[in-house]
Design a protein around this motif. Structure first.
Motif, PDB file in Angstrom:
ATOM      1  N   ILE A 161     -21.182   9.237  35.210  1.00 34.71           N
ATOM      2  CA  ILE A 161     -20.572   7.908  35.192  1.00 34.71           C
ATOM      3  C   ILE A 161     -21.155   7.019  34.103  1.00 34.71           C
ATOM      4  N   SER A 162     -21.923   7.593  33.174  1.00 36.72           N
ATOM      5  CA  SER A 162     -22.511   6.781  32.108  1.00 36.72           C
ATOM      6  C   SER A 162     -21.478   6.370  31.070  1.00 36.72           C
ATOM      7  N   GLY A 163     -20.347   7.085  31.004  1.00 36.02           N
ATOM      8  CA  GLY A 163     -19.316   6.754  30.023  1.00 36.02           C
ATOM      9  C   GLY A 163     -19.639   7.228  28.631  1.00 36.02           C
ATOM     10  N   LEU A 164     -20.660   8.067  28.486  1.00 35.47           N
ATOM     11  CA  LEU A 164     -21.110   8.518  27.170  1.00 35.47           C
ATOM     12  C   LEU A 164     -20.031   9.307  26.433  1.00 35.47           C
ATOM     13  N   LYS A 165     -19.382  10.212  27.137  1.00 38.31           N
ATOM     14  CA  LYS A 165     -18.328  11.029  26.520  1.00 38.31           C
ATOM     15  C   LYS A 165     -17.160  10.164  26.064  1.00 38.31           C
ATOM     16  N   HIS A 166     -16.744   9.223  26.908  1.00 41.91           N
ATOM     17  CA  HIS A 166     -15.628   8.344  26.573  1.00 41.91           C
ATOM     18  C   HIS A 166     -15.978   7.424  25.399  1.00 41.91           C
ATOM     19  N   THR A 169     -15.869   9.412  22.155  1.00 44.73           N
ATOM     20  CA  THR A 169     -14.464   9.684  21.828  1.00 44.73           C
ATOM     21  C   THR A 169     -13.802   8.437  21.250  1.00 44.73           C
ATOM     22  N   ALA A 170     -14.090   7.282  21.845  1.00 43.61           N
ATOM     23  CA  ALA A 170     -13.535   6.026  21.349  1.00 43.61           C
ATOM     24  C   ALA A 170     -14.043   5.717  19.946  1.00 43.61           C
ATOM     25  N   TYR A 171     -15.325   5.984  19.701  1.00 44.84           N
ATOM     26  CA  TYR A 171     -15.897   5.741  18.363  1.00 44.84           C
ATOM     27  C   TYR A 171     -15.259   6.668  17.331  1.00 44.84           C
ATOM     28  N   HIS A 172     -15.022   7.897  17.723  1.00 46.81           N
ATOM     29  CA  HIS A 172     -14.355   8.851  16.836  1.00 46.81           C
ATOM     30  C   HIS A 172     -12.957   8.360  16.473  1.00 46.81           C
ATOM     31  N   GLN A 173     -12.226   7.905  17.456  1.00 44.26           N
ATOM     32  CA  GLN A 173     -10.876   7.391  17.208  1.00 44.26           C
ATOM     33  C   GLN A 173     -10.910   6.118  16.372  1.00 44.26           C
ATOM     34  N   PHE A 174     -11.940   5.291  16.579  1.00 48.66           N
ATOM     35  CA  PHE A 174     -12.094   4.068  15.778  1.00 48.66           C
ATOM     36  C   PHE A 174     -12.267   4.406  14.303  1.00 48.66           C
ATOM     37  N   LEU A 175     -13.106   5.385  13.997  1.00 52.58           N
ATOM     38  CA  LEU A 175     -13.318   5.781  12.603  1.00 52.58           C
ATOM     39  C   LEU A 175     -12.062   6.388  11.989  1.00 52.58           C
ATOM     40  N   VAL A 222     -20.148  14.862  19.053  1.00 55.94           N
ATOM     41  CA  VAL A 222     -21.108  14.365  18.056  1.00 55.94           C
ATOM     42  C   VAL A 222     -20.995  15.160  16.760  1.00 55.94           C
ATOM     43  N   GLU A 223     -20.961  16.475  16.875  1.00 56.52           N
ATOM     44  CA  GLU A 223     -20.871  17.323  15.687  1.00 56.52           C
ATOM     45  C   GLU A 223     -19.558  17.123  14.946  1.00 56.52           C
ATOM     46  N   GLN A 224     -18.484  16.886  15.678  1.00 58.31           N
ATOM     47  CA  GLN A 224     -17.187  16.648  15.047  1.00 58.31           C
ATOM     48  C   GLN A 224     -17.194  15.340  14.260  1.00 58.31           C
ATOM     49  N   ILE A 225     -17.776  14.295  14.854  1.00 63.78           N
ATOM     50  CA  ILE A 225     -17.857  12.997  14.165  1.00 63.78           C
ATOM     51  C   ILE A 225     -18.703  13.118  12.910  1.00 63.78           C
ATOM     52  N   GLN A 226     -19.865  13.748  13.014  1.00 65.26           N
ATOM     53  CA  GLN A 226     -20.758  13.876  11.867  1.00 65.26           C
ATOM     54  C   GLN A 226     -20.178  14.801  10.801  1.00 65.26           C
ATOM     55  N   ARG A 227     -19.405  15.768  11.222  1.00 65.84           N
ATOM     56  CA  ARG A 227     -18.769  16.674  10.247  1.00 65.84           C
ATOM     57  C   ARG A 227     -17.673  15.956   9.473  1.00 65.84           C
TER      58      ARG A 227
END
Length: 267
Positions: A161-166, A169-175, A222-227
């Motif tokens: 319930i930390s919301g870390l995954k969401h 994902t939101a940061y990835h979509q923002f970029l 994380v790896e997808q965003i950094q890649r």
């Protein structure tokens, strides 16, 4: 001698529709009602507890002198309280004025600027604004003009319930959606607890497996965003920062991102 026992629930208390699926729900409720005080962060969670006790054990909510509310269990009044967690502002200010804090803050800031320069080697620092422009709005203009990154930060744990995954994902979509921010934003994510913190019994092993699965899914994001956008736009660290490092992180951040999906008031 009798001890005064208080129980504070730092997580959401489920509704009666969820708790009634547990075979030993009455034993759980009765064990809590042996306390003198049962406290929750939000009234919604306290109300879930009260409704569950009413429907499962037949107890009724009572009001006592002083504006207190509670339940009578075995001829003993159990106080139900909603207690918000506060921040000791004086303690934080004291820590921020200690001699050791400023070097930590400067080191942290220099490290962030170095990462940003590596991410944007062709970007030149603009001239600083006039001193008269620095204020609530001038600070953001100051950062904008001198070319400093927009720093977003967050501290979480591997919890469902930390919301870390969401959040990632939101940061990835923002970029993806706003390319103009790709060379301006740095997201610093600390993840505190690790799977090594659990014992070897069967119950904890199931939790370890769940956390490992969640970690694998998060690390893939994380790896997808950094890649796609480079490692400097997302600094992902699996460590629990000290209080001084937390203060340095928060004072230098433009945005502190708290994204718990269903949690108490533990930031």
């Amino acid at each position: 001698e009798q001890a005064n026992i208080g129980f504070v629930c730092h997580s959401p208390f489920p509704s009666s529709t969820i708790l009634r699926m547990f075979k030993h729900r009455n034993k759980i409720l009765e064990s809590l009602l042996h306390c003198d005080l049962v406290a929750f962060h939000l009234f919604m969670y306290a109300n879930n507890f009260i409704k569950t006790v009413q429907r499962s054990l037949g107890l009724e909510l009572e009001y006592f002198r002083g504006g207190l509310m509670g339940l009578n269990f075995n001829n003993k009044n159990v106080i139900i309280r909603v207690s918000h967690i506060g921040i000791e502002e004086s303690l934080l200010e004291k820590l921020m004025h200690e001699k050791q804090f400023e070097p930590i803050r400067n080191s942290f800031r220099n490290h962030m600027l170095k990462q940003f320069e590596q991410m944007n080697p062709d970007r030149h620092m603009a001239q600083e604004p006039d001193p008269g422009m620095i204020g609530d709005e001038g600070d953001s203009m100051f950062n904008e003009r001198r070319g400093d990154p927009i720093i977003m930060s967050s501290i979480d744990s591997y919890h469902p319930i930390s919301g870390l995954k969401h959040k990632l994902t939101a940061y990835h979509q923002f970029l993806q959606k706003y390319p103009t921010y790709r060379d301006r934003v740095v997201f610093i994510q600390f993840v505190g607890s690790t799977v090594q913190a659990f014992d070897e019994d069967e119950g904890h092993q199931r939790q370890v497996s769940s956390i490992k699965l969640m970690r694998d899914q998060i690390m893939a994001i994380v790896e997808q965003i950094q890649r796609e956008f480079g490692k400097s736009c997302l600094m992902y660290m699996e460590q629990n920062p000290s209080l001084h490092r937390r203060l340095a992180l928060w004072t230098e951040s433009d945005i502190i991102w708290c994204s718990s999906l269903k949690d108490g008031l533990c930031m």
